[in-house]
Design an enzyme around this catalytic site. Structure first.
Site, PDB file in Angstrom:
ATOM      1  N   MET A  22       3.300  -4.127   2.314  1.00  0.00           N
ATOM      2  CA  MET A  22       3.784  -3.652   3.615  1.00  0.00           C
ATOM      3  C   MET A  22       3.876  -2.140   3.646  1.00  0.00           C
ATOM      4  SD  MET A  22       7.223  -5.536   2.860  1.00  0.00           S
ATOM      5  CE  MET A  22       6.040  -6.728   2.170  1.00  0.00           C
ATOM      6  N   PRO A  23       2.716  -1.522   3.764  1.00  0.00           N
ATOM      7  CA  PRO A  23       2.692  -0.052   3.715  1.00  0.00           C
ATOM      8  C   PRO A  23       3.279   0.567   4.986  1.00  0.00           C
ATOM      9  CG  PRO A  23       0.515  -0.996   3.291  1.00  0.00           C
ATOM     10  CD  PRO A  23       1.362  -2.090   3.844  1.00  0.00           C
TER      11      PRO A  23
END
Lengths: 69, 69, 69, 69, 69, 69
Positions: free
Chosen positions: A1-2
């Site tokens: 989950m950048p």
């Protein structure tokens, strides 16, 4: 989950160009690190020229000096 | 002396809601980590929908596609 | 889809305390702004005391002077 | 002169993958916005799993619950 | 190639004052760490008073209470 | 109550140099904008060379190529 934050100077960037940056960064992280696009946030900040400094000068002044030398 | 940055999409957030977020985050850090509220900064950034991307799309486009499928 | 960054000094914060901060911030944004927890990111940065300045001094020095005056 | 900050969870990202992200983001901004690569900074932050929250939980806990349901 | 982000409240800061901050930060990093000014970025963010919290209150409310006590 | 974040590459920066940066930035904001040092936070982030990109390359590679051309 950048989470990716892109800071650029405010100079007539269009919504289409922003969409292209969002798509490009998201694709890159999916391709290189197998990150899920649905969990990838990209936030673009446009910064006024007087608020961005380089070479010890605001950007517009920095450019002006470089173009005249 | 914590510093907290809250980034949310710009969608009619009221000053009262912002005050509630500031109070809530500050209370949380005082309660969990005994941080002094007077030395706790909370900065809220509202981000235009076209500047926030998720799923490889600007938020408004992302929502539009999800609602039509 | 909020993104929250919490910066605190590195001083024996436990994983449980971090989990409490993550839960608390996420609940707050769900309650005040109806934000979806599944789309709420919280990132905690612990900062070494020598890397955090206040009053023109690194934190440990700042505290030392205040405690001796 | 863009500045891009990429935050990802710390999970065995290799130097080669980081180099690929740096190259990809820089190329994207050169292509879409004609930004000079020599004036494009990309900073990658790897964040420990216990420091990244989503769904109100630290990432590892969030994943564990999703995989068991 | 340092990157410096200066966040201040939005209160009639002039372009000249911003230029002074940009010059001062850049000189400081050149002097202390021998950083090349041409590769030093300084980005200033002015934050509306309602978006900055301290002591659990938005700044304007925080100041108002302090001045009346 | 300013918040300043200084990102530099991790290259043997000493605690004394960090203290000098903290003092210098705080003095600058007090002088130019009359900001109270006690309410000025400065956070320094040292970034590993492999995590900082410029010219589309990690810093160490970028420097190596420039020095050999």
């Amino acid at each position: 989950m950048p989470y990716v934050n892109v800071k650029i100077t405010r100079e007539d960037v269009t919504p289409d160009q922003k969409a292209e940056i969002i798509a490009g960064v998201t694709d890159l992280l999916a391709r290189v690190l197998a990150k899920d696009p649905a969990a990838t946030f990209v936030v673009i900040d446009e910064v006024a020229l007087e608020d961005w400094g380089v070479g010890g000068l605001p950007v517009h002044e920095y450019r002006r000096r470089r173009s005249t030398t």
